[in-house]
Design an enzyme around this catalytic site. Sequence first.
Site, PDB file in Angstrom:
ATOM      1  N   SER A 141       0.857  -1.192   0.000  1.00 54.07           N
ATOM      2  CA  SER A 141       0.000   0.000   0.000  1.00 54.07           C
ATOM      3  C   SER A 141       0.886   1.233   0.000  1.00 54.07           C
ATOM      4  CB  SER A 141      -0.870   0.021   1.267  1.00 54.07           C
ATOM      5  OG  SER A 141      -1.512   1.272   1.397  1.00 54.07           O
ATOM      6  N   TYR A 154      -1.417  -0.757  10.354  1.00 53.86           N
ATOM      7  CA  TYR A 154      -1.668  -1.374   9.035  1.00 53.86           C
ATOM      8  C   TYR A 154      -0.548  -0.957   8.077  1.00 53.86           C
ATOM      9  CZ  TYR A 154      -3.700  -1.317   4.298  1.00 53.86           C
ATOM     10  OH  TYR A 154      -3.903  -1.451   2.952  1.00 53.86           O
TER      11      TYR A 154
HETATM   12  P1  NAP Z   1     -11.936  -5.412  -0.699  1.00 62.23           P
HETATM   13  O1  NAP Z   1     -12.510  -4.805  -1.916  1.00 62.23           O
HETATM   14  O2  NAP Z   1     -12.597  -5.106   0.589  1.00 62.23           O
HETATM   15  O3  NAP Z   1     -11.884  -6.998  -0.944  1.00 62.23           O
HETATM   16  C1  NAP Z   1     -11.529  -7.817   0.056  1.00 62.23           C
HETATM   17  C2  NAP Z   1     -11.514  -9.263  -0.465  1.00 62.23           C
HETATM   18  O4  NAP Z   1     -10.743  -9.994   0.439  1.00 62.23           O
HETATM   19  C3  NAP Z   1     -12.862  -9.901  -0.523  1.00 62.23           C
HETATM   20  O5  NAP Z   1     -12.891 -10.761  -1.645  1.00 62.23           O
HETATM   21  C4  NAP Z   1     -12.929 -10.695   0.778  1.00 62.23           C
HETATM   22  O6  NAP Z   1     -13.856 -11.774   0.600  1.00 62.23           O
HETATM   23  C5  NAP Z   1     -11.474 -11.111   0.911  1.00 62.23           C
HETATM   24  N1  NAP Z   1     -10.928 -11.336   2.238  1.00 62.23           N
HETATM   25  C6  NAP Z   1     -10.996 -10.524   3.311  1.00 62.23           C
HETATM   26  N2  NAP Z   1     -10.302 -11.038   4.339  1.00 62.23           N
HETATM   27  C7  NAP Z   1      -9.762 -12.195   3.897  1.00 62.23           C
HETATM   28  C8  NAP Z   1      -8.947 -13.191   4.485  1.00 62.23           C
HETATM   29  N3  NAP Z   1      -8.542 -13.109   5.755  1.00 62.23           N
HETATM   30  N4  NAP Z   1      -8.572 -14.260   3.737  1.00 62.23           N
HETATM   31  C9  NAP Z   1      -8.977 -14.368   2.465  1.00 62.23           C
HETATM   32  N5  NAP Z   1      -9.760 -13.468   1.856  1.00 62.23           N
HETATM   33  C10 NAP Z   1     -10.145 -12.387   2.561  1.00 62.23           C
HETATM   34  O7  NAP Z   1     -10.384  -5.008  -0.499  1.00 62.23           O
HETATM   35  P2  NAP Z   1      -9.372  -4.280  -1.500  1.00 62.23           P
HETATM   36  O8  NAP Z   1      -9.487  -2.820  -1.320  1.00 62.23           O
HETATM   37  O9  NAP Z   1      -9.501  -4.856  -2.855  1.00 62.23           O
HETATM   38  O10 NAP Z   1      -7.963  -4.694  -0.856  1.00 62.23           O
HETATM   39  C11 NAP Z   1      -7.141  -5.672  -1.416  1.00 62.23           C
HETATM   40  C12 NAP Z   1      -5.705  -5.399  -1.065  1.00 62.23           C
HETATM   41  O11 NAP Z   1      -5.322  -4.105  -1.533  1.00 62.23           O
HETATM   42  C13 NAP Z   1      -5.360  -5.415   0.422  1.00 62.23           C
HETATM   43  O12 NAP Z   1      -4.107  -6.013   0.607  1.00 62.23           O
HETATM   44  C14 NAP Z   1      -5.268  -3.950   0.792  1.00 62.23           C
HETATM   45  O13 NAP Z   1      -4.425  -3.710   1.895  1.00 62.23           O
HETATM   46  C15 NAP Z   1      -4.667  -3.397  -0.494  1.00 62.23           C
HETATM   47  N6  NAP Z   1      -4.868  -1.971  -0.672  1.00 62.23           N
HETATM   48  C16 NAP Z   1      -6.109  -1.460  -0.878  1.00 62.23           C
HETATM   49  C17 NAP Z   1      -6.239  -0.091  -1.055  1.00 62.23           C
HETATM   50  C18 NAP Z   1      -7.573   0.551  -1.315  1.00 62.23           C
HETATM   51  O14 NAP Z   1      -7.630   1.802  -1.314  1.00 62.23           O
HETATM   52  N7  NAP Z   1      -8.635  -0.204  -1.551  1.00 62.23           N
HETATM   53  C19 NAP Z   1      -5.114   0.749  -0.994  1.00 62.23           C
HETATM   54  C20 NAP Z   1      -3.878   0.172  -0.770  1.00 62.23           C
HETATM   55  C21 NAP Z   1      -3.750  -1.175  -0.610  1.00 62.23           C
HETATM   56  P3  NAP Z   1     -14.486 -12.611   1.853  1.00 62.23           P
HETATM   57  O15 NAP Z   1     -15.255 -11.630   2.671  1.00 62.23           O
HETATM   58  O16 NAP Z   1     -15.319 -13.683   1.217  1.00 62.23           O
HETATM   59  O17 NAP Z   1     -13.295 -13.169   2.575  1.00 62.23           O
END
Ligand code: NAP
Length: 249
Positions: A141, A154
């Site tokens: 991130s 985090y």
């Molecule tokens: P998201 O849209 O909330 O999606 C989360 C996904 O992860 C869902 O498919 C959820 O499905 C699954 N999940 C949650 N906890 C889990 C676990 N313990 N084991 C396996 N699956 C799990 O999240 P996102 O924003 O795409 O984030 C993805 C990655 O990008 C993360 O590493 C986050 O730190 C990083 N990131 C995001 C942002 C942002 O702005 N969105 C910025 C920087 C970095 P279930 O509920 O079925 O498990």
Amino acid sequence: MKRLEGKVAIVTASTQGIGLGIAERLGSEGASVVISSRKQKNVDEATEKLRAKGLEVLGVVCHVSNPQQRQQLVEKAVQKYGHIDIVVSNAAANPSIDTILETKESVLDKLWDINVKASILLLQAAAPYLRKGSSVILIASIAGYHPTTSMAMYGVTKTALLGLTKALATEMSPETRVNCIAPGFVPTHFADFITSNQTIRKTIEDKTLLKRLGTTEDMAAAAAFLASDDSAYITGETIVVAGGMPSRL
Ligand code: NAP
């Protein structure tokens, strides 16, 4: 152009958001994709959605901090496709907005377990099946470079992934490349507490040079590049995909 024809990819936390975007892009570039997340219903729905787009997809339930489910994820991928070429470790948790000094030990453990340790343990399970020329991608991130107050601990776990990328790239070379993506802000469920607030959203947009939030497609494009031979001479690096938000020189 199908850069990933014949390749097999595992993507964790890939039933929505950035993980799903990456799975879809890798699949559309020709990879067979093994998607996963904690809930069977989400896995089934995402699998169906991607198959409806003509992609080769296997769905497996996997909470990344569950050892049996991690092993199953790898074994089912290998049973169906015979080997693994791409692992995208995308799962993360951000359970609290407490300051570091106020974060409970149980929360510190959860952050470490899901955001860092699970990536390592998944790769330990997958390593025997990784083919020569394989590519590992960790999802960090922008907060890893600047762990701001509301995401401090985090952010520190994401900083750890930058180091883990370097260390694993050394350890897994020359057969496997290990790189990392540091996304900026993407309006997903995960970032909802930030991006759904119009004032905060505007502040973040203004911090980018490109004056917008990121999209899951922006992240997926970087992942497809790192998964493909177009990045064959790149390892141990982190690509910041954050619209020019301050990261590093
Ligand atoms: P998201 O849209 O909330 O999606 C989360 C996904 O992860 C869902 O498919 C959820 O499905 C699954 N999940 C949650 N906890 C889990 C676990 N313990 N084991 C396996 N699956 C799990 O999240 P996102 O924003 O795409 O984030 C993805 C990655 O990008 C993360 O590493 C986050 O730190 C990083 N990131 C995001 C942002 C942002 O702005 N969105 C910025 C920087 C970095 P279930 O509920 O079925 O498990």
